[in-house]
Motif scaffolding. Structure first.
Motif, PDB file in Angstrom:
ATOM      1  N   GLN A  17       0.847  -1.545  -0.079  1.00  0.00           N
ATOM      2  CA  GLN A  17      -0.167  -0.284  -0.272  1.00  0.00           C
ATOM      3  C   GLN A  17       0.594   1.454  -0.421  1.00  0.00           C
ATOM      4  O   GLN A  17       0.339   2.288  -0.291  1.00  0.00           O
ATOM      5  CB  GLN A  17      -0.977   0.209   0.565  1.00  0.00           C
ATOM      6  N   ASP A  18       1.786   1.222   0.266  1.00  0.00           N
ATOM      7  CA  ASP A  18       2.989   2.485   0.198  1.00  0.00           C
ATOM      8  C   ASP A  18       3.720   3.252  -0.861  1.00  0.00           C
ATOM      9  O   ASP A  18       4.236   3.409  -1.086  1.00  0.00           O
ATOM     10  CB  ASP A  18       3.865   2.230   1.614  1.00  0.00           C
ATOM     11  N   GLU A  19       3.429   1.359  -1.751  1.00  0.00           N
ATOM     12  CA  GLU A  19       4.634   1.308  -3.153  1.00  0.00           C
ATOM     13  C   GLU A  19       3.480   2.051  -4.356  1.00  0.00           C
ATOM     14  O   GLU A  19       2.214   2.549  -3.944  1.00  0.00           O
ATOM     15  CB  GLU A  19       4.404   0.366  -3.463  1.00  0.00           C
ATOM     16  N   LYS A  20       4.199   2.994  -4.601  1.00  0.00           N
ATOM     17  CA  LYS A  20       3.721   3.563  -6.211  1.00  0.00           C
ATOM     18  C   LYS A  20       4.081   2.767  -7.198  1.00  0.00           C
ATOM     19  O   LYS A  20       5.543   3.278  -7.494  1.00  0.00           O
ATOM     20  CB  LYS A  20       4.004   5.242  -6.575  1.00  0.00           C
ATOM     21  N   PHE A  21       2.881   3.087  -7.845  1.00  0.00           N
ATOM     22  CA  PHE A  21       3.684   1.982  -9.027  1.00  0.00           C
ATOM     23  C   PHE A  21       3.983   3.237 -10.661  1.00  0.00           C
ATOM     24  O   PHE A  21       2.751   4.236 -10.631  1.00  0.00           O
ATOM     25  CB  PHE A  21       2.849   1.127  -9.738  1.00  0.00           C
ATOM     26  N   GLY A  22       5.516   2.773 -11.699  1.00  0.00           N
ATOM     27  CA  GLY A  22       5.573   3.633 -12.698  1.00  0.00           C
ATOM     28  C   GLY A  22       5.045   3.064 -14.167  1.00  0.00           C
ATOM     29  O   GLY A  22       4.767   3.908 -14.712  1.00  0.00           O
ATOM     30  N   SER A  23       4.530   1.493 -14.002  1.00  0.00           N
ATOM     31  CA  SER A  23       3.426   1.230 -15.094  1.00  0.00           C
ATOM     32  C   SER A  23       2.726  -0.126 -14.468  1.00  0.00           C
ATOM     33  O   SER A  23       3.496  -0.701 -13.651  1.00  0.00           O
ATOM     34  CB  SER A  23       4.642   0.712 -15.858  1.00  0.00           C
ATOM     35  N   LEU A  24       2.283  -0.465 -15.515  1.00  0.00           N
ATOM     36  CA  LEU A  24       0.691  -1.742 -15.435  1.00  0.00           C
ATOM     37  C   LEU A  24       1.351  -2.236 -16.590  1.00  0.00           C
ATOM     38  O   LEU A  24       1.316  -1.377 -17.666  1.00  0.00           O
ATOM     39  CB  LEU A  24      -0.137  -0.862 -15.239  1.00  0.00           C
TER      40      LEU A  24
END
Length: 94
Positions: free
Chosen positions: A55-62
């Motif tokens: 939950q504390d991660e921010k993703f740069g791609s999917l």
């Protein structure tokens, strides 16, 4: 986007195809009418499990790969993208 954000990517596997190609190395199976519903139900449980842990991660791609992700119906793919957007945080440029 910070360097850490740009390195975080989320991969979702959709293991279905109209038919299995001889050269394909991905785990994939020819689709049957009932396959996607039970698979997506399990996938949503997996998404819930992992979203609590990152939950504390921010993703740069999917990346949605597999077999053939567009074998999902428009409604199934729309719901999947909505669930992913609701459960994970993506950078503005993802």
């Amino acid at each position: 986007m910070t360097p850490a954000e740009s390195m975080n990517g989320l991969y979702i596997h959709i293991p279905f195809c109209r038919s299995k190609c001889g050269y394909c190395a991905f785990v994939s199976f020819p689709i049957k009418d009932s396959d996607t519903g039970s698979y997506l139900t399990a996938l949503y449980k997996e998404i819930d499990f992992w979203s609590e842990r990152v939950q504390d991660e921010k993703f740069g791609s999917l990346f949605i790969g597999g077999g053939t992700p567009t074998i999902l119906s428009t409604a199934e793919l729309t719901r999947l993208l909505t669930v992913l957007k609701d459960r994970f945080t993506f950078s503005d440029k993802a």
